[in-house]
Design a protein around this motif. Structure first.
Motif, PDB file in Angstrom:
ATOM      1  N   ILE A  36      38.647  29.658  40.875  1.00  0.00           N
ATOM      2  CA  ILE A  36      38.683  30.954  40.164  1.00  0.00           C
ATOM      3  C   ILE A  36      39.389  30.742  38.819  1.00  0.00           C
ATOM      4  O   ILE A  36      40.505  30.212  38.772  1.00  0.00           O
ATOM      5  CB  ILE A  36      39.448  32.031  40.958  1.00  0.00           C
ATOM      6  CG1 ILE A  36      38.716  32.338  42.264  1.00  0.00           C
ATOM      7  CG2 ILE A  36      39.587  33.313  40.139  1.00  0.00           C
ATOM      8  CD1 ILE A  36      39.415  33.379  43.108  1.00  0.00           C
ATOM      9  N   LEU A  37      38.718  31.160  37.783  1.00  0.00           N
ATOM     10  CA  LEU A  37      39.322  31.121  36.448  1.00  0.00           C
ATOM     11  C   LEU A  37      39.735  32.549  36.105  1.00  0.00           C
ATOM     12  O   LEU A  37      38.923  33.480  36.226  1.00  0.00           O
ATOM     13  CB  LEU A  37      38.300  30.597  35.424  1.00  0.00           C
ATOM     14  CG  LEU A  37      38.777  30.437  33.986  1.00  0.00           C
ATOM     15  CD1 LEU A  37      39.871  29.378  33.898  1.00  0.00           C
ATOM     16  CD2 LEU A  37      37.616  30.033  33.075  1.00  0.00           C
ATOM     17  N   VAL A  50      33.389  37.918  34.880  1.00  0.00           N
ATOM     18  CA  VAL A  50      32.991  37.776  33.471  1.00  0.00           C
ATOM     19  C   VAL A  50      31.608  37.140  33.414  1.00  0.00           C
ATOM     20  O   VAL A  50      31.353  36.120  34.067  1.00  0.00           O
ATOM     21  CB  VAL A  50      34.016  36.914  32.702  1.00  0.00           C
ATOM     22  CG1 VAL A  50      33.618  36.775  31.238  1.00  0.00           C
ATOM     23  CG2 VAL A  50      35.401  37.521  32.812  1.00  0.00           C
ATOM     24  N   ASP A  51      30.735  37.780  32.653  1.00  0.00           N
ATOM     25  CA  ASP A  51      29.417  37.192  32.386  1.00  0.00           C
ATOM     26  C   ASP A  51      29.297  36.991  30.870  1.00  0.00           C
ATOM     27  O   ASP A  51      30.236  37.318  30.135  1.00  0.00           O
ATOM     28  CB  ASP A  51      28.296  38.074  32.983  1.00  0.00           C
ATOM     29  CG  ASP A  51      28.190  39.426  32.313  1.00  0.00           C
ATOM     30  OD1 ASP A  51      28.888  39.646  31.303  1.00  0.00           O
ATOM     31  OD2 ASP A  51      27.417  40.271  32.775  1.00  0.00           O
ATOM     32  N   ALA A  77      42.821  35.509  26.628  1.00  0.00           N
ATOM     33  CA  ALA A  77      41.946  34.440  26.130  1.00  0.00           C
ATOM     34  C   ALA A  77      40.941  35.026  25.144  1.00  0.00           C
ATOM     35  O   ALA A  77      40.631  36.222  25.217  1.00  0.00           O
ATOM     36  CB  ALA A  77      41.206  33.787  27.286  1.00  0.00           C
ATOM     37  N   PRO A  78      40.421  34.197  24.241  1.00  0.00           N
ATOM     38  CA  PRO A  78      39.349  34.710  23.377  1.00  0.00           C
ATOM     39  C   PRO A  78      38.070  34.883  24.196  1.00  0.00           C
ATOM     40  O   PRO A  78      38.060  34.557  25.390  1.00  0.00           O
ATOM     41  CB  PRO A  78      39.188  33.596  22.335  1.00  0.00           C
ATOM     42  CG  PRO A  78      39.666  32.367  23.014  1.00  0.00           C
ATOM     43  CD  PRO A  78      40.746  32.802  23.954  1.00  0.00           C
ATOM     44  N   ILE A  79      37.009  35.375  23.570  1.00  0.00           N
ATOM     45  CA  ILE A  79      35.729  35.539  24.280  1.00  0.00           C
ATOM     46  C   ILE A  79      35.278  34.152  24.748  1.00  0.00           C
ATOM     47  O   ILE A  79      35.201  33.214  23.947  1.00  0.00           O
ATOM     48  CB  ILE A  79      34.680  36.200  23.362  1.00  0.00           C
ATOM     49  CG1 ILE A  79      35.096  37.644  23.090  1.00  0.00           C
ATOM     50  CG2 ILE A  79      33.294  36.145  23.991  1.00  0.00           C
ATOM     51  CD1 ILE A  79      34.305  38.340  22.013  1.00  0.00           C
ATOM     52  N   VAL A  80      35.037  34.047  26.064  1.00  0.00           N
ATOM     53  CA  VAL A  80      34.734  32.738  26.653  1.00  0.00           C
ATOM     54  C   VAL A  80      33.229  32.556  26.735  1.00  0.00           C
ATOM     55  O   VAL A  80      32.502  33.465  27.142  1.00  0.00           O
ATOM     56  CB  VAL A  80      35.393  32.624  28.049  1.00  0.00           C
ATOM     57  CG1 VAL A  80      35.040  31.309  28.713  1.00  0.00           C
ATOM     58  CG2 VAL A  80      36.903  32.747  27.907  1.00  0.00           C
ATOM     59  N   LEU A  85      32.160  29.459  31.425  1.00  0.00           N
ATOM     60  CA  LEU A  85      31.933  30.395  32.537  1.00  0.00           C
ATOM     61  C   LEU A  85      31.203  29.727  33.700  1.00  0.00           C
ATOM     62  O   LEU A  85      31.334  30.152  34.849  1.00  0.00           O
ATOM     63  CB  LEU A  85      31.126  31.606  32.045  1.00  0.00           C
ATOM     64  CG  LEU A  85      31.813  32.524  31.025  1.00  0.00           C
ATOM     65  CD1 LEU A  85      30.889  33.654  30.618  1.00  0.00           C
ATOM     66  CD2 LEU A  85      33.107  33.087  31.596  1.00  0.00           C
ATOM     67  N   GLY A  86      30.434  28.679  33.399  1.00  0.00           N
ATOM     68  CA  GLY A  86      29.656  28.012  34.447  1.00  0.00           C
ATOM     69  C   GLY A  86      30.497  27.066  35.303  1.00  0.00           C
ATOM     70  O   GLY A  86      30.012  26.574  36.324  1.00  0.00           O
ATOM     71  N   ILE A  87      31.739  26.814  34.934  1.00  0.00           N
ATOM     72  CA  ILE A  87      32.531  25.784  35.640  1.00  0.00           C
ATOM     73  C   ILE A  87      33.155  26.284  36.955  1.00  0.00           C
ATOM     74  O   ILE A  87      33.011  25.619  37.978  1.00  0.00           O
ATOM     75  CB  ILE A  87      33.621  25.208  34.691  1.00  0.00           C
ATOM     76  CG1 ILE A  87      32.932  24.491  33.530  1.00  0.00           C
ATOM     77  CG2 ILE A  87      34.557  24.263  35.439  1.00  0.00           C
ATOM     78  CD1 ILE A  87      33.867  24.066  32.406  1.00  0.00           C
TER      79      ILE A  87
END
Lengths: 440, 264
Positions: free
Chosen positions: B117-118, B172-173, B123-126, B131-133
């Motif tokens: 889980i991240l 987050v997507d 944080a800035p816009i990721v 997001l895929g990690i």
């Protein structure tokens, strides 16, 4: 907007304060000089052209030089820092418009103050819609002088009306050629004058103009004859709006029918993202925020008058697209191309004021406070560059065509319509905020 | 379960609050990846577009900061870890500095950590490459009831509209505040509050709501309520004039609104 003014290539003005006309020898000398310059290395040529341009724009004058330095130091997307209250700006702007009226001997309002030319000649088109601004500002500021000036401007419009009922394109110094867009704007001013002063002659003149517009409309609703550069544009929604209003004032249904025909045509020029085709001044060029705002305003105000949401949604689509871009970037580009790629090298100040006006109106119509929020910010941006304390009356209360002042729209010029739309936007903002204060 | 907090700055206070709240839920060894990255374009045309004629002034400021930074770094190397880094190390986690939270270096570190889980905290816009990690997903807390209030200053916008301000935890997507909603909690508002006070309370609540979500994810799949794009509105930074109106409306709140929570 001034069709011939929009691109900054005005016919040589000979109004009060205009630059002296060239002598017969000057073109010959200029030709020789140009040939000599062409032999020089390209970088040197560019420098020489810049120096030549600076001399032409009279940047050696303290007033012009101070503006140049101020703009060179300003960050276009930095925080806006208005130095005065909104009312101070409205007062300074209308005083500047009064100076533009006086500069042409009370015969209309000068189109602009140019660094090179000084005050230009009068401009029938923008004088038309400045009547509305004068009347509203007279009421809000309690300034009877403004109302008297509005009456004189309306009377002057009657004097310069062409025999066929239209009003001419460009300044009064060029041979009169009837123009659709310009006629629409004068009609708007005359309807306001009729409502304010009750004289039938204003409405009769407006109706003659309206009949000329209907007679020159194509079957599909577009205007192609008597348009700038001879092509059908989508920003003539700002002609449709006065026509709807004219139908209300005169009871002649055909004005409204013509307006709706045009609105149908212009709505077909819009894509899903809110972009309008044929919205630029030159075919295939990016559209200035100035013309995009005209288009939105025409749809929005027609929707209000006609009592239908259909045109409101069209206006909102473009307004929302601009709002998102503005809020994310904190800067509105001077012009956008298809796909909303913006030219951020300059801001079209007229366009900014007009977009602010449209957002204020959208807040009033829809109640969505995001529009008012964005309008407050963009109005801050516009007024930040209005000098309230300048020792030079030409600059005090003026709005530049572009920021920075050397931007491509009305380069080194202070157009009267920029001041007009800024007043409109600030008055609308004041009205919207007063409504909010009442509720809270 | 490997939990990583991603933050934009090594001294981010909110990231510290989130870390402590997660630790408080009994989840140990939480790692923190912090960026030292500065947003904005790095090429000359981009810089010119962004700053225009004022670029020389901006460059002068950067140079001045650049002169001060080595001194700060010199002294910080001689001091023990403080703040966020110390908190992470005390719990047995790793504190890693990366130049760009969206960069390949950050991606590699997250991959090495085997993140489940991240958690985004300041944080800035990721971007999608990050997001895929994570195996389960990326969680974020937002100071507004989703999907109704997306974007900026939504605590203020909710008060302005006469709604009860809320916080939401969501997956987050690649969109902004558009991912599946996990939980929503209302913020208590009193007539004596200031906007800053309500925002501070919202920040505390969102740290605890994030910690709750992480705690739940350790034991069972998190609930996911998909958002419909048409349902919400995107809000932007509120103008000071509207902020003043909002403050007045806040003063007009009659009774302390009882906060409610939607945790599934």
């Amino acid at each position: 907007m001034g069709v011939s003014q929009k691109v900054g290539v005005a016919p040589s003005p000979n109004g009060v304060g205009a630059a002296a006309s060239e002598t017969a020898n000057q073109p010959v000398r200029a030709g020789l000089r140009a040939r000599a310059v062409r032999r020089l290395p390209s970088r040197l040529q560019a420098w020489l052209r810049a120096v030549d341009d600076a001399a032409h724009q009279r940047l050696y004058r303290p007033l012009h030089f101070a503006t140049l330095i101020r703009d060179a130091r300003a960050n276009p997307s930095g925080p806006a820092r208005p130095e005065g209250e909104r009312r101070q700006y409205v007062r300074a702007l209308v005083d500047w418009l009064k100076r533009g009226h006086d500069a042409v001997g009370g015969q209309g309002v000068a189109a602009y103050y140019g660094f090179a030319e000084g005050w230009s000649a009068a401009y029938p088109e923008t004088t038309g819609y400045i009547i509305n601004t004068c009347l509203e500002a007279a009421d809000r500021l309690g300034d009877p002088d403004l109302a008297a000036r509005a009456r004189r401007l309306a009377d002057w419009e009657l004097e310069v009306q062409m025999p066929e009922g239209a009003w001419q394109s460009g300044l009064t110094t060029v041979p009169p050629v009837p123009a659709v867009f310009n006629t629409g704007q004068v009609i708007q001013g005359l309807i306001a004058a009729h409502r304010a002063f009750g004289h039938a002659r204003y409405l009769e003149a407006a109706a003659r103009g309206g009949r000329w517009l209907v007679a020159n409309q194509d079957v599909d609703g577009a205007w192609r004859r008597h348009t700038y550069r001879g092509f059908a544009n989508s920003y003539s929604t700002r002609v449709a709006w006065p026509l709807v209003d004219l139908a209300r004032a005169t009871g002649e249904r055909r004005f409204e029918e013509a307006a709706v025909r045009y609105l149908e045509w212009a709505a077909r020029c819009q894509d899903e993202s809110g972009w309008f085709d044929h919205c630029s001044l030159e075919p295939g060029e990016p559209a200035l925020t100035h013309t995009l705002a005209y288009t939105m305003e025409g749809f929005l105000e027609s929707s209000v008058l006609l009592g239908t949401d259909r045109w409101l949604r069209v206006a909102q689509r473009t307004a929302d697209s601009l709002l998102h871009r503005y809020e994310v970037r904190r800067h509105l580009a001077g012009a956008y191309d298809r796909g909303w790629r913006g030219d951020h090298s300059f801001a079209c100040m007229t366009g900014c004021a007009q977009v602010g006006l449209v957002w204020c109106r959208l807040y009033q119509v829809t109640g969505d406070a995001r529009y008012l929020n964005a309008a407050l910010k963009i109005n801050d941006f516009v007024v930040t560059f209005i000098d309230l304390r300048s020792a030079w009356p030409e600059m005090r209360g003026a709005v530049k065509g572009s920021h920075p002042v050397w931007g491509p729209y009305m380069r080194f010029r202070l157009p009267s319509w920029a001041a007009k739309f800024t007043v409109d936007s600030l008055l609308r903002e004041e009205e919207a905020l007063a409504g909010l204060e009442d509720r809270s | 379960m490997t939990v990583v907090i991603l933050t934009g700055h090594p001294e981010n206070r909110y990231a510290g609050d989130v870390l402590r709240a997660i630790n408080g839920r009994g989840v140990r060894k939480v790692h923190v990846v912090a960026g030292t990255w500065k947003s904005g374009p790095r090429n000359l045309p981009g810089l010119l577009r962004t700053h225009g004629p004022s670029l020389p002034w901006v460059v002068a400021k950067w140079l001045a900061r650049g002169a001060v930074r080595p001194l700060a770094s010199f002294f910080s190397r001689r001091c023990p870890a403080t703040g966020l880094a110390a908190d992470v190390e005390r719990q047995g986690g790793r504190f890693v500095l990366v130049e760009d939270p969206n960069g390949t270096e950050c991606g590699q570190i997250l991959g090495q950590l085997g993140v489940d889980i991240l958690v985004l905290a300041g944080a800035p816009i990721v971007r999608a490459n990050i997001l895929g990690i994570p195996r389960i997903g990326t969680l974020n807390a937002h100071q507004g009831a989703l999907p109704k209030y997306r974007g900026m200053n939504v605590v203020e916008w909710a008060i302005f509209d006469g709604s009860v301000p809320s916080v939401s935890v969501h997956f987050v997507d690649p969109g902004i505040d558009t991912g599946d909603v996990v939980a929503t909690e209302e913020i208590e508002v009193r007539s004596t509050d200031t906007i800053e006070g309500v925002r501070a309370r919202a920040a505390t609540t969102q740290a605890h709501l994030l910690a709750w979500a992480v705690g739940v994810a350790c034991s069972r799949p998190l609930p996911r309520l998909p958002q419909r794009a048409a349902e919400g509105r995107q809000y932007y930074v509120m103008h000071p004039r509207l902020r003043r109106v909002t403050q007045r409306r806040l003063a007009g709140v009659s009774d302390p609104a009882r906060a409610s929570t939607t945790r599934r």
